[in-house]
Design a protein around this motif. Structure first.
Motif, mmCIF file in Angstrom:
data_model
loop_
_atom_site.group_PDB
_atom_site.id
_atom_site.type_symbol
_atom_site.label_atom_id
_atom_site.label_comp_id
_atom_site.label_asym_id
_atom_site.label_seq_id
_atom_site.Cartn_x
_atom_site.Cartn_y
_atom_site.Cartn_z
ATOM 1 N N GLY A 1 47.197 83.350 15.388
ATOM 2 C CA GLY A 1 46.718 82.412 16.397
ATOM 3 C C GLY A 1 46.722 83.054 17.764
ATOM 4 N N TYR B 1 45.982 77.078 16.167
ATOM 5 C CA TYR B 1 45.314 76.847 17.442
ATOM 6 C C TYR B 1 46.340 76.482 18.515
ATOM 7 C CZ TYR B 1 41.984 74.847 20.838
ATOM 8 O OH TYR B 1 41.272 74.562 21.976
ATOM 9 N N THR C 1 47.628 76.419 22.587
ATOM 10 C CA THR C 1 47.092 76.410 23.945
ATOM 11 C C THR C 1 48.233 76.687 24.910
ATOM 12 O OG1 THR C 1 47.469 74.034 24.277
ATOM 13 C CG2 THR C 1 45.350 74.690 23.317
ATOM 14 N N SER D 1 43.920 75.620 11.004
ATOM 15 C CA SER D 1 42.873 75.760 9.999
ATOM 16 C C SER D 1 43.527 76.335 8.753
ATOM 17 C CB SER D 1 41.754 76.689 10.496
ATOM 18 O OG SER D 1 40.773 76.881 9.496
ATOM 19 N N ASP E 1 41.440 78.828 7.044
ATOM 20 C CA ASP E 1 40.900 79.891 7.893
ATOM 21 C C ASP E 1 39.375 79.938 7.828
ATOM 22 O OD1 ASP E 1 40.898 82.029 9.680
ATOM 23 O OD2 ASP E 1 41.008 83.518 8.083
ATOM 24 N N TYR F 1 39.406 73.077 12.159
ATOM 25 C CA TYR F 1 40.798 72.818 12.484
ATOM 26 C C TYR F 1 41.135 71.331 12.420
ATOM 27 C CZ TYR F 1 41.117 77.595 14.290
ATOM 28 O OH TYR F 1 41.113 78.956 14.409
ATOM 29 N N THR G 1 43.774 68.648 13.755
ATOM 30 C CA THR G 1 44.688 68.587 14.885
ATOM 31 C C THR G 1 45.980 67.864 14.518
ATOM 32 O OG1 THR G 1 43.673 66.557 15.727
ATOM 33 C CG2 THR G 1 42.775 68.657 16.508
ATOM 34 N N ASP H 1 38.562 74.987 26.573
ATOM 35 C CA ASP H 1 37.830 75.399 25.380
ATOM 36 C C ASP H 1 36.730 74.403 25.046
ATOM 37 O OD1 ASP H 1 39.543 77.544 25.093
ATOM 38 O OD2 ASP H 1 40.850 76.517 23.665
ATOM 39 N N ALA I 1 34.357 72.921 21.707
ATOM 40 C CA ALA I 1 34.432 72.829 20.253
ATOM 41 C C ALA I 1 33.444 71.784 19.760
ATOM 42 C CB ALA I 1 35.845 72.468 19.804
ATOM 43 N N SER J 1 35.738 72.162 15.167
ATOM 44 C CA SER J 1 35.339 73.471 14.648
ATOM 45 C C SER J 1 34.677 74.295 15.745
ATOM 46 C CB SER J 1 34.374 73.316 13.467
ATOM 47 O OG SER J 1 33.139 72.757 13.904
ATOM 48 N N ILE K 1 35.560 76.746 17.820
ATOM 49 C CA ILE K 1 36.240 76.753 19.112
ATOM 50 C C ILE K 1 35.913 78.036 19.867
ATOM 51 C CG2 ILE K 1 38.486 76.669 20.259
ATOM 52 C CD1 ILE K 1 39.531 75.337 17.656
#
Length: 222
Positions: A65, A90, A92, A101, A104, A108, A110, A154, A156, A169, A171
């Motif tokens: 990540g 993910y 921040t 994810s 992978d 993603y 949340t 970001d 997304a 998705s 991102i």
């Protein structure tokens, strides 16, 4: 999440990123890691050191990540770690970890336990499924510095809700880029001519820098 309970089983070895990479590889090999987590470039550096000394792993799960993983990263990971599963995290800077994810695949889910994630258009209105917008986060546990509809910088695509989790998705960074220790708006950079910028997350190209959270996490197989 069930996948998290599974990968965290077993003994855990914590080491910071300032240690000698060769020593870390040797220690990890002796520990028979089943779970390895770090930033993409630090994982690649660890794999490069292992490959140079002929060391390979039988890793169940590899988690990364903080930056995007390139095809060269994945190729080296596959050769050295041979993971059964790769998971993308993910994180921040301001709001903490907000999604994962598990396959992978760029999609993603949340963490609704700790964050409410929205994808907003320029008017601050939540977009429809399939549309792109800015990632805005409300953190439930940020009491000292409350974050309410905080735009993390970001963009997304909003994919709807699955299992009570907001799904996003594709991102990508949208508000600024890192140049040295300075964040520069992308519209400013677009006006620069004949210029090449190399962006890394948390100096992750540096062999001797700390990784996400200031340490690498290696879990021993039972």
């Amino acid at each position: 999440m069930a996948w998290l309970d599974q990968i965290l089983e077993g003994n855990t070895l914590l080491r910071n990123g300032l240690e000698n990479p060769c020593k870390l590889v040797e220690e990890a090999a002796a520990y028979r890691p089943g779970f390895v987590a770090s930033s993409p470039n630090l994982l690649a550096n660890l794999a490069r050191e292992a490959e140079a000394t002929g060391i390979t792993f039988d890793t169940k799960t590899l988690l990364y990540g903080g930056a995007a993983a390139s095809s060269s990263h994945r190729s080296r990971w596959s050769r050295v770690f041979n993971p059964e599963r790769v998971i993308a995290f993910y994180p921040t800077t301001d709001a903490g970890a907000i999604g994962v994810s598990a396959m992978d695949n760029g999609v993603y889910e949340t963490f609704t336990e700790t964050h409410f994630v929205e994808i907003l258009n320029e008017q601050g209105v939540h977009v429809d499924i399939g549309e792109r917008g800015q990632v805005a986060v409300t953190a439930f546990r940020s009491r000292a510095a409350p974050l309410i509809r905080y735009c993390v910088g970001d963009a997304a695509t909003y994919e709807g809700v699955k299992n009570n989790r907001v799904v996003i998705s594709s991102i990508e960074r949208s508000s600024d880029a890192a140049v040295g220790d300075t964040l520069v708006p992308l519209e400013v950079i677009s006006g620069w001519a004949q210029c090449c910028l190399l962006y890394t997350s948390d100096a992750s190209d540096d062999l001797l820098c700390v990784d996400l959270g200031g340490r690498r996490i290696i879990t021993q197989n039972k």
